[in-house]
Design an enzyme around this catalytic site. Structure first.
Site, mmCIF file in Angstrom:
data_model
loop_
_atom_site.group_PDB
_atom_site.id
_atom_site.type_symbol
_atom_site.label_atom_id
_atom_site.label_comp_id
_atom_site.label_asym_id
_atom_site.label_seq_id
_atom_site.Cartn_x
_atom_site.Cartn_y
_atom_site.Cartn_z
ATOM 1 N N LYS A 61 0.854 -1.186 0.000
ATOM 2 C CA LYS A 61 0.000 0.000 0.000
ATOM 3 C C LYS A 61 0.891 1.237 0.000
ATOM 4 O O LYS A 61 1.949 1.237 0.659
ATOM 5 C CB LYS A 61 -0.880 -0.030 1.253
ATOM 6 C CG LYS A 61 -1.943 1.058 1.321
ATOM 7 C CD LYS A 61 -2.828 0.856 2.559
ATOM 8 C CE LYS A 61 -3.942 1.878 2.651
ATOM 9 N NZ LYS A 61 -4.813 1.625 3.830
ATOM 10 N N SER A 92 -9.661 1.482 2.905
ATOM 11 C CA SER A 92 -8.817 2.272 2.035
ATOM 12 C C SER A 92 -7.756 1.443 1.301
ATOM 13 O O SER A 92 -7.177 1.929 0.332
ATOM 14 C CB SER A 92 -8.114 3.354 2.854
ATOM 15 O OG SER A 92 -7.247 2.769 3.808
ATOM 16 N N SER A 124 -9.713 -0.855 7.136
ATOM 17 C CA SER A 124 -9.153 -0.621 5.803
ATOM 18 C C SER A 124 -8.434 -1.800 5.172
ATOM 19 O O SER A 124 -8.104 -1.759 3.989
ATOM 20 C CB SER A 124 -8.205 0.582 5.836
ATOM 21 O OG SER A 124 -8.955 1.768 5.812
#
Lengths: 473, 483
Positions: free
Chosen positions: B79, B154, B178
């Site tokens: 990420k 996310s 997330s």
């Protein structure tokens, strides 16, 4: 003006802790390095970097608290103080808000006229910010100071004159240096003082509106800033104007203070506990260990000096203001029968000879002790004492031998001086007559004549006695 | 089978047996990214040269006969809020569009230490604030299972990259769900470890007291493998925990007989889609079938978790994101004459609307006069949530819930009302508030074929039990043919 005004002062003092590395990272705290050579992702607030508390900073802050008679919290919290400023890379300063490390302490101060106890509200740990360097082409940031550990010491509004502030700062500086907490070098910014000052009619209990003078960096400027600001506020009151709560800058050149910004209640730092840092826990054992590490502090030494050496409280306070000076005094005092004279030399003559900012006396304590003996026995005049000390500063040697070589040894022998006194009385009939008619001052001129005859080496006290005897014959 | 479609465990075995080289694995994944990511948008940066260099190093070491760690040569992606030295780390924000960190996150270092090979950096909601990966400054990510749908967020790029078979595993971060919610939306496994299990060094902070990095994988076994690689005390993170994580991956096969599982009543609220409710009950039944005992419980403190979460996380974010001021790094607005103007314009132009909303909300709840009513109250709610979980875990080993009340929504569908999206986090945020470990694993599909995730929650440092039960459930559901 209806009533006499008094000033009410509270101080906020920042002292850099004497750790080798910064409070939340491993960068060096050494002063004076090239800009931005002592920083890393942590102290420059890079994304993803995290602080880890340097435990030595906690120990030193607790030592400061112990030395200032504070209660040390076994559980305290580090909070974020949020505000934007270019010298603050994270846009928050890690500080302590409602649970500081040290609370409720005091220090006793001694001015020439009185002794007072000054309350210390709190001492907390925080990180320093960087430094902005303003150049014609723009403003630059030096992050070397970002994350240097500080303590902030907040006093009660117990101070009422520049002299008291000076005495307090002297005492505070002394204990911080004794306890090894800080270097307290004002010229390097390792001790900085903010002064909160208000005025009120003497006898009034309520506090007036205060102004804050920030980052004053010498005792002299602090005194001048206080004197000026007191007069300014008194003037405002006399003119029927309100004092505005604001931060004021002291201008060293003009000796005046100027409004910097209005201190409105809009200043909202949105404090909250820093989630990156667990609370600071101190075990009972750790605290006991730190207490045991605390050296004998100035007040205890001061009491000893008054007791053992018969010094006045004021002289003893001055002497203990610096650990180096006090240590030196103790060594010399042990080797002399005139400790008071040693104290006098250390407080009056030595400071004149020291390099600015230095506390290193290049004279061996035993030499200082011997010099004090010569002075106390009347073998040296005070002027000759200065000269011998000056000589000792650059070369080691026995003070008596040095004084002899320099021809400074004082003549106190009555038999040697009696002929001189007789001759001077004989050759100065006018002065002798004046004295006999009751004009005391005439004696001084006769002493002066004797000194001239002995080329300054006659002991004036002995000569006075001998002259009186000769005149009365 | 493409390498990116394999599990990390299988690929690791193949690499060890020299059935293929690390370079071949990396090249195959890079090809898959090239072929597939155009329609998905999971990647923000593809580090092809770096990946091949790292792979070659592994192959060279293997050729020398060196003993290599389990993940040696296994490709991965991170990420884009996990710092990677020399590789730009954007947080999917204009603010950090060109930011190249001079240091690496602890998790990247550890995975590199285990020999994993970096393929690139993955899309996300800007600064990890969102549930759909729609707030990325660069582009949204599409759900590989249904391209008109969001992948969740996310960590939407991480879930999509694994689900699309471009990489065997990815790391995400989880502040309020997330990792787990995108895992559920994309039909993969997502593990949020106990707070403090994984070092946060180099994870760009959103809400420091809640953030935790963790794996998105194809199987529970892979999640255990990756967790074991990244967990452990790190002196650079004062909140990281000293704990022995060895044996985690080996402890998966002991079954779930005798485990006591709590099923909170909130799982059957009207807010939960019927298909989600059904599949969650199927999962409960599957666990019972494996010898676990499942009971319904009442957990009213969970209802306060959502507002408490939004207050706390926004408060911390407002402070964490204050450093992005245009002064030292990151986006700087042009033509500013004063420092105030520089701050205002850089932040106005550098942050997107969702980030600004949270900063404003966070600044508000911390400000004088409101702090007690919001921030302090949220702290008390957090304590209540922790106490409620403590109560449940005195009687149960695990809690089972849906990961999200609904399946993936259509891109753009929920842009109008942000609070509607916030409600999607109802089952995930209590876990972060309490600092607990939780895993989302696929438990079936809804009537449109969209994946549904079941969430298992364990007590503090209860990862071994958590993963063991998740593994049992995964195998049971696979056997039952529900997938």
């Amino acid at each position: 003006m209806s009533a006499e005004l008094e000033m009410v002062i509270g101080l906020e003092i920042h002292a850099e802790l004497k750790t080798k590395t910064k409070i939340f990272c491993g960068c060096s705290t050494a002063f004076g390095a090239e800009p931005n050579t002592q920083c890393c992702p942590v102290c420059t607030g890079m994304p993803g970097a995290l602080p880890v508390l340097n435990r030595e900073a906690v120990r030193l802050a607790a030592m400061a608290g112990l030395a200032a008679h504070c209660r040390i919290s076994r559980h305290s919290v580090q909070d974020r103080k949020n505000y934007f400023y270019p010298d603050l890379p994270k846009a928050y300063q890690i500080s302590q808000y409602d649970r500081p490390l040290c609370e409720d302490g005091w220090l006793d101060i001694e001015t020439e006229t009185e002794k007072k106890r000054i309350g210390i509200t709190r001492i907390h740990i925080e990180e320093d910010a960087g430094k902005l360097i303003h150049r014609p082409e723009g403003t630059l940031i030096d992050c070397n100071r970002c994350g240097v550990p500080l303590i902030e010491i907040v006093t009660e509004p117990d101070l009422h004159s520049a002299a008291e502030v000076r005495a307090f700062l002297t005492k505070l500086r002394a204990i911080l240096m004794y306890a090894g907490v800080s270097d307290c070098k004002m010229n390097e910014g390792s001790l900085r003082c903010d002064v909160n000052l208000s005025v009120r009619p003497r006898g009034e209990q309520a506090l007036g509106t205060r102004t804050e003078m920030k980052n004053l960096n010498s005792f002299q400027f602090i005194s001048r800033a206080i004197e000026y600001e007191f007069r300014r506020q008194a003037g405002e009151v006399a003119a029927g104007r309100e004092i505005v709560q604001e931060t004021r800058r002291f201008d060293e050149k003009s000796g005046k203070t100027f409004a910097m910004r209005k201190k409105e209640n809009a200043d909202d730092y949105r404090y909250f506990p820093d989630p990156d840092l667990p609370p600071i826990e101190i075990s009972e054992q750790e605290l006991a260990q730190w207490e045991a590490q605390l050296p004998v502090l100035p007040d205890a030494r001061k009491a000893q000096y008054v007791d053992r050496f018969g010094l006045s409280a004021y002289v003893a306070e001055q002497l203990t203001a610096s650990r180096a000076t006090a240590d030196y005094f103790e060594q010399a005092a042990a080797l002399t029968s005139a400790p008071k004279t040693v104290a006098g030399l250390l407080l009056t003559e030595v400071p004149r000879l020291l390099e600015p900012g230095s506390e290193v006396i290049p004279v061996q304590p035993r030499r200082m002790a011997a010099l004090a003996d010569l002075l106390a026995q009347g073998d040296l005049s005070s002027g000759a004492g200065k000269a011998v000390l000056g000589a000792l500063w650059t070369q080691d040697g026995d003070p008596r031998t040095l004084a002899e070589e320099l021809g400074l040894l004082q003549i106190s022998d009555e038999q040697a001086l009696w002929p001189v006194a007789l001759a001077v009385v004989e050759h100065n009939p006018k002065a002798a007559g004046d004295w006999r008619r009751g004009k005391q001052a005439a004696l001084q001129s006769l002493v002066g004549q004797c000194m001239k005859q002995t080329r300054g080496r006659g002991n004036p006290a002995v000569l006075q006695v001998l002259l009186r005897r000769a005149l009365e014959q | 089978m493409r390498c990116g479609e394999m599990t990390a465990a299988a690929l690791s075995a193949a690499l060890q047996k020299r059935e293929l080289s690390a370079r071949e694995a990396a090249e195959d994944c890079l090809r898959a990214i090239e072929e597939r990511d155009g329609g998905i948008g999971a990647f923000l940066t593809v580090t092809d040269e770096l990946a091949l260099r790292q792979a070659d190093e592994i192959d060279a070491a293997r050729a020398r006969g060196e003993d290599l760690p389990p993940l040696a040569g296994v490709p991965m992606a991170l990420k884009d809020n996990l710092c990677t030295e020399g590789v730009r780390t954007t947080c999917a924000s204009r603010m950090l569009e060109h930011f190249v960190p001079p240091y690496s996150s602890a998790v990247y270092e550890r995975l590199r230490g285990q020999g994993a090979v970096l393929l690139g950096k993955l899309n996300m909601d800007e600064f990890a604030m969102g549930s759909g990966t729609e707030s990325s400054y660069f582009h949204p990510t599409r759900n590989p299972r249904a391209l008109d749908r969001v992948p969740g967020g996310s960590s939407g790029g991480s879930a999509a990259a694994v689900a699309a078979g471009m990489v065997p595993f990815a790391l995400g971060s989880d502040t309020g769900g997330s990792i787990r919610q995108p895992a559920a939306f994309c039909g993969v496994v997502g593990l949020k470890p106990t707070y403090g299990a994984v070092s946060r060094w180099g994870l760009v902070a959103f809400a420091s007291s809640l953030d935790q990095a963790g794996p998105l994988t194809r199987t529970v076994q892979d999640a255990a493998l990756v967790l074991q690689a990244i967990a452990g005390r790190d002196a650079r993170d004062a909140t990281s925990l000293e704990h022995d994580w060895s044996g985690l991956a080996d402890g998966l096969y002991a079954g779930s007989a005798g485990l006591r599982v709590a099923l909170p009543r909130q799982c059957f609220d009207s807010g939960v889609a019927p298909a989600v409710r059904r599949r969650t009950l199927d999962a409960a039944a599957a666990l019972e079938g494996c010898g676990a005992q499942v009971d319904e419980v009442s957990l009213p403190a969970l209802d306060d978790a959502l507002p408490a979460y939004y207050v706390m996380s926004s408060a911390e974010a407002s402070s964490n994101l204050a450093r992005f001021d245009g002064v030292r790094y990151g986006f700087r607005a042009e033509g500013c004459r004063t420092v105030e103007e520089l701050y205002e314009k850089s932040r106005s132009q550098g942050f997107g609307p969702e980030v600004k909303r949270r900063i404003l909300l966070g600044s508000f709840v911390l400000s004088a006069g409101y702090r007690d009513a919001y921030y302090q109250k949220a702290l008390r709610a957090r304590d209540a949530v922790r106490a409620a979980f403590d109560g449940v875990f005195s009687r149960f080993d695990l809690v089972l819930t849906p990961t999200a009340p609904r399946t993936a929504w259509k891109l753009g569908e929920k842009r109008a009302d942000p609070t509607e999206v916030y409600l999607e986090d109802v089952f995930t945020v209590p876990v972060n508030l309490a600092g607990l470990p939780a895993v989302s694993l696929p438990c079936g599909q809804d009537e449109s074929g969209l994946p549904i995730g079941a969430q298992l929650i364990a007590p503090h440092l209860g990862e071994p039990t958590l993963l063991r039960a998740a593994h049992t459930l995964e195998q049971a559901l696979k056997g039952g043919g529900k997938q």
